[in-house]
Design an enzyme around this catalytic site. Sequence first.
Site, PDB file in Angstrom:
ATOM      1  N   LYS A  98       0.816  -1.211   0.000  1.00  0.00           N
ATOM      2  CA  LYS A  98       0.000   0.000   0.000  1.00  0.00           C
ATOM      3  C   LYS A  98       0.858   1.273   0.000  1.00  0.00           C
ATOM      4  O   LYS A  98       0.653   2.169  -0.825  1.00  0.00           O
ATOM      5  CB  LYS A  98      -0.885  -0.036   1.239  1.00  0.00           C
ATOM      6  CG  LYS A  98      -1.748   1.175   1.413  1.00  0.00           C
ATOM      7  CD  LYS A  98      -2.453   1.093   2.744  1.00  0.00           C
ATOM      8  CE  LYS A  98      -1.445   1.074   3.886  1.00  0.00           C
ATOM      9  NZ  LYS A  98      -2.076   1.081   5.196  1.00  0.00           N
ATOM     10  N   THR A  99       1.810   1.327   0.915  1.00  0.00           N
ATOM     11  CA  THR A  99       2.644   2.523   1.017  1.00  0.00           C
ATOM     12  C   THR A  99       3.391   2.779  -0.283  1.00  0.00           C
ATOM     13  O   THR A  99       3.506   3.910  -0.746  1.00  0.00           O
ATOM     14  CB  THR A  99       3.654   2.362   2.172  1.00  0.00           C
ATOM     15  OG1 THR A  99       2.950   1.838   3.303  1.00  0.00           O
ATOM     16  CG2 THR A  99       4.265   3.686   2.526  1.00  0.00           C
ATOM     17  N   ARG A 125       2.597  -8.266  10.923  1.00  0.00           N
ATOM     18  CA  ARG A 125       3.877  -7.550  10.839  1.00  0.00           C
ATOM     19  C   ARG A 125       5.004  -8.516  10.484  1.00  0.00           C
ATOM     20  O   ARG A 125       6.080  -8.118  10.078  1.00  0.00           O
ATOM     21  CB  ARG A 125       4.252  -6.877  12.171  1.00  0.00           C
ATOM     22  CG  ARG A 125       3.293  -5.845  12.729  1.00  0.00           C
ATOM     23  CD  ARG A 125       2.951  -4.784  11.755  1.00  0.00           C
ATOM     24  NE  ARG A 125       1.699  -5.113  11.072  1.00  0.00           N
ATOM     25  CZ  ARG A 125       1.291  -4.547   9.955  1.00  0.00           C
ATOM     26  NH1 ARG A 125       2.027  -3.633   9.373  1.00  0.00           N
ATOM     27  NH2 ARG A 125       0.148  -4.899   9.395  1.00  0.00           N
ATOM     28  N   GLN A 157      -7.628  -3.378   9.845  1.00  0.00           N
ATOM     29  CA  GLN A 157      -6.553  -2.844  10.676  1.00  0.00           C
ATOM     30  C   GLN A 157      -6.985  -1.583  11.413  1.00  0.00           C
ATOM     31  O   GLN A 157      -6.145  -0.778  11.830  1.00  0.00           O
ATOM     32  CB  GLN A 157      -5.319  -2.571   9.825  1.00  0.00           C
ATOM     33  CG  GLN A 157      -4.700  -3.842   9.266  1.00  0.00           C
ATOM     34  CD  GLN A 157      -3.407  -3.573   8.526  1.00  0.00           C
ATOM     35  OE1 GLN A 157      -2.422  -3.130   9.098  1.00  0.00           O
ATOM     36  NE2 GLN A 157      -3.410  -3.829   7.224  1.00  0.00           N
ATOM     37  N   ASP A 184      -3.454   8.266   3.866  1.00  0.00           N
ATOM     38  CA  ASP A 184      -3.109   6.888   4.220  1.00  0.00           C
ATOM     39  C   ASP A 184      -3.804   6.511   5.527  1.00  0.00           C
ATOM     40  O   ASP A 184      -4.202   7.378   6.300  1.00  0.00           O
ATOM     41  CB  ASP A 184      -1.586   6.784   4.385  1.00  0.00           C
ATOM     42  CG  ASP A 184      -1.126   5.339   4.334  1.00  0.00           C
ATOM     43  OD1 ASP A 184      -1.940   4.459   4.002  1.00  0.00           O
ATOM     44  OD2 ASP A 184       0.056   5.096   4.636  1.00  0.00           O
ATOM     45  N   GLU A 185      -3.930   5.237   5.806  1.00  0.00           N
ATOM     46  CA  GLU A 185      -4.553   4.739   7.042  1.00  0.00           C
ATOM     47  C   GLU A 185      -5.924   5.381   7.258  1.00  0.00           C
ATOM     48  O   GLU A 185      -6.261   5.813   8.358  1.00  0.00           O
ATOM     49  CB  GLU A 185      -3.647   5.006   8.256  1.00  0.00           C
ATOM     50  CG  GLU A 185      -2.207   4.547   8.120  1.00  0.00           C
ATOM     51  CD  GLU A 185      -2.019   3.046   8.237  1.00  0.00           C
ATOM     52  OE1 GLU A 185      -3.028   2.308   8.232  1.00  0.00           O
ATOM     53  OE2 GLU A 185      -0.857   2.608   8.298  1.00  0.00           O
TER      54      GLU A 185
END
Length: 723
Positions: free
Chosen positions: A32-33, A595, A246, A215-216
Site C-alpha cells: 500500500k505505502t 507484521r 486494521q 493513508d490509514e
Amino acid sequence: MSILDNCTPAQVEAITHGDGPMLVVAGAGSGKTRVITSRIAYLIQQGVPPWKILAITFTNKAAGEMKERVRTLVGEARVWVSTFHSMCARMLRQSPDAIDCGKDFTIYDAADSLSCIKACLKELDIDSEHWTPASIQAVISNAKNELQTVEQFESRAGNFFERTVAKVYRLYQARLQQNHSLDFDDLLFYVAKLMTEDTPFREHWSRRFDYVLIDEYQDTNHAQYLIARELAAETRNICATGDPDQSIYGWRGADIRNILEFEKEYSDAKVVKLEENFRSTANILKVAEQVIANNTERIDRALYTRGEAGAKVRLTGADDEEQEAEAIYARIQQMRSSGYRYGDIAVFYRTNFQSRVIERVLGLEGAPYVIVGTVEFYNRKEIKDILAYLRLLVNPRDDVAAFRAINTPPRGIGSQTLAALQDEARRYNFSLLEALERSNELPGLGARAIKALGTFRSLIGEIASFEGTAAEIVDHVIKKSGYIQWLRTSKDENREEREENLGELVTSAARYDERTPDGSLQGFLEEVALVSQIDEYRDGDDRITLMTVHAAKGLEFPVVFVSGMEEGLFPHHNSMESESGVQEERRLFYVAVTRAKKELFITHAGSRMRFGMITPALPSRFLREMPAEAIEKQTPYGEEIEEPAVSKTYAVRRREKAVAPEIARDYPETDTFRAGDVVRHPTFGRGEVVECSGAGSRTTVIVRFPGVGVKRLMLHYAKLEKV
DNA sequence: TCGAATTCCGTTTTT
DNA sequence: CGGAATTCGA
C-alpha cells in the site's frame, strides 16, 4: 527505472488512476505505502506541480519516509507530506486571523492538557471518587473529535456526570484560550470548523491542493474526515487508502464508517482492491486470516500469497512472565544462530508495562534492544521542566508552563505564595506571568516570598533577552535557570542520566536548527509537541525492537514475537465487555501477526505480576481461533509439544492437570473469603485462606497452597473457588 | 518552604 | 511494583 516496474496490475491501476475520487482497500502487506508513493511520483511525472500534491500519513516518521522515497523516485521534495496534526498546526499558523489567539499558540500534549484539567477541577471544586481527571479528559476529547462545541455539549448533557463534564469543558476551553494554547484535539477541531464554516479559509485551502492522498484512512475520526473532504472539495481528487481489518483506534474516535462509506460519499469513486500479500509466509498469513474471520462486523475478503509456506507459527505457554521473557530470549538466540540479526527481530505486547520484564531479561543477558515508546524522551520530568521555561519564552501566557517553571528548581515559592499569585491573576484576568509583574504589591505576602518572586521575575527577564539559535537558547536556559546545578546536588539516583538527557535535548535542538535554517524556538517546540513515539525510532541499528502493537502499525520485521496473549490482557479487560471491543482487539492481534515476514512466535504466561501481585491468566481466546495445521506448540525451552490435534490446553508443563482455556467468568465482588476458608485455584490447586483484605475490585486474598507456597492474589483476577 | 517518609493508586492502546 | 500525591518534622 520506471515507477511501475514489478507492480501487479491492481497496483498499476491505483498508481495511474486519473482524476476523481479513489479508494484503495489494501490488505496487510499488499504494498500500500509503495502504491501511494509511486502514485505521487507518477502524478509529478504527468506534469502535476509537486506543491499541488498533499499526502497525509499517520505518523511523522511515515511522512518523512514517504517524502524521501518520492525524492528518490523523481528527485522532487516540494510535495507536502504530513500528519493531520502537523498539517493543521501549519494551516492555523499560516492563517493569522483563523483563531482568536492568532498564530502564536502553544500546543499542549496529553500531559499538559491533563494538568490543565486538574487545575480546572480544583477551581470548580469538583472532587469525585469515581471520575478521574483522565476520564473527564477522554470525554472532552471525544466531544471535540465529534466537533461538539461547549454549548452543544452543554445542551446535550443529560446525567449528572455529563453536566459536570460540561462545566469542566467550558472552563478548560476558557483556560486554553487565555493561555493561547491548543490541545491535540483543538488542532483538528478548529481546522474542521474553519473548513466547514469559514468561507475565506475554506476557499483558500480547498484550492491549495489539486491532489489529496490519505493513508490509514480506516483510522480517521470525524474531524479528520471533514478536513480531508473539504481539502479535496475543489477538484475531488481524493485518494484514500486503508484496511478496515486494521482499524485499531476506535477508542480515539476513529470511525470505521469513514472508509466503509467512502463509496456512498463519492458515488463515482474508483475502488481498487489489493489482495495479494507480499510480506508474510503462507503459514503466518493463514493464522492472521483465520483469526480475523471471526469478526462479524467485517467486509468479507481474503488475502492470498504466492509465497512459500514457511515455518509454522510457534506457540508457547510459560508459567509466568519471567519465564515467558526467558523463552523469548532463548528463541531470539536460536533465530540468530539460523542467520537473523538482532535488528530483524521485534517483540510486541499489548500494554506498555509488559516491556519491563522483557527489558530486564534482555538486559541481564546482554542482548541489545530499543524500546519504542513507554516513557518517551520528551515526557521525562527533567525535559518537561526545561521545556516549561522554553514555552514560557515563546508564549508568556502559558500558565501550565509558568506553574511548572516557577518553583523548579525550588526557589522559595511555595503553595501559599503560588495561591496568592493565582488569586491575583484570576481577579484581574491576568496570566500568571502578568500577575508576577506586579507581585511587589501583592497583598498578604511576606518579604521573603516577594523577594523569591522577584528573583524568578528577573530570571525570566534575563532569559527572555537572550538571543540565539534554538540550541543556544535551550543550553542557556538549562544553565541560567539553576536547573543543572540543582540536579547535580540532588539525591536523585538518576541524576546522571537526567543530565545526559538534558544534553540530548540540546542536541536535538541543534539538529532542528541544522535541518530548519529559518526555524525558531517556537518551531522546535512545535516539533517536540507533535512527535510521536515511533518518530523517534530509527531502524538500522542492530538491536531488538520492543514496542506495543499499536506502535507497530505500518512496520514489518522478519522475526516477530507477540507476547502476553492472555484473557484480560489481549483482549484487554476494558474491551471485553462489548462485542465491538473484542473485535477491535482481534483486529489489533491481526495487525500484530501481519507484521511478521518469516518467523512468528506467540507466547502467553499462566500468571503475571500485576500491581505487585501475582495474577493468574488463561490463554487468550484468539489462540483458539488459530488454525491447528499452521501452528507448532513449544515448551518454553523450545521443545515441540506432541499433542492431540484437538487440544484444550496450551500451557501445561509442570502440572499434569490441564487448565481449561475457558473464557473468563465474572466473579461476584461481594463474595469475599475469610481466613480458614479452603479454596481451589486453577493453577495452584487447593489452599487455605490466610487473610482477606480490601474491598471491591481491590480485594486481596492471601492463600497458603500446600507444596506451592503462600500467594497473594487479587480476587478480581484470581479464579478462586470455595471448597 | 523543603524534602524525606509514607501512603496511595494505577494500566489499555496515542496523535 | 513503581511513580505520584500527600503528610509531616525541621
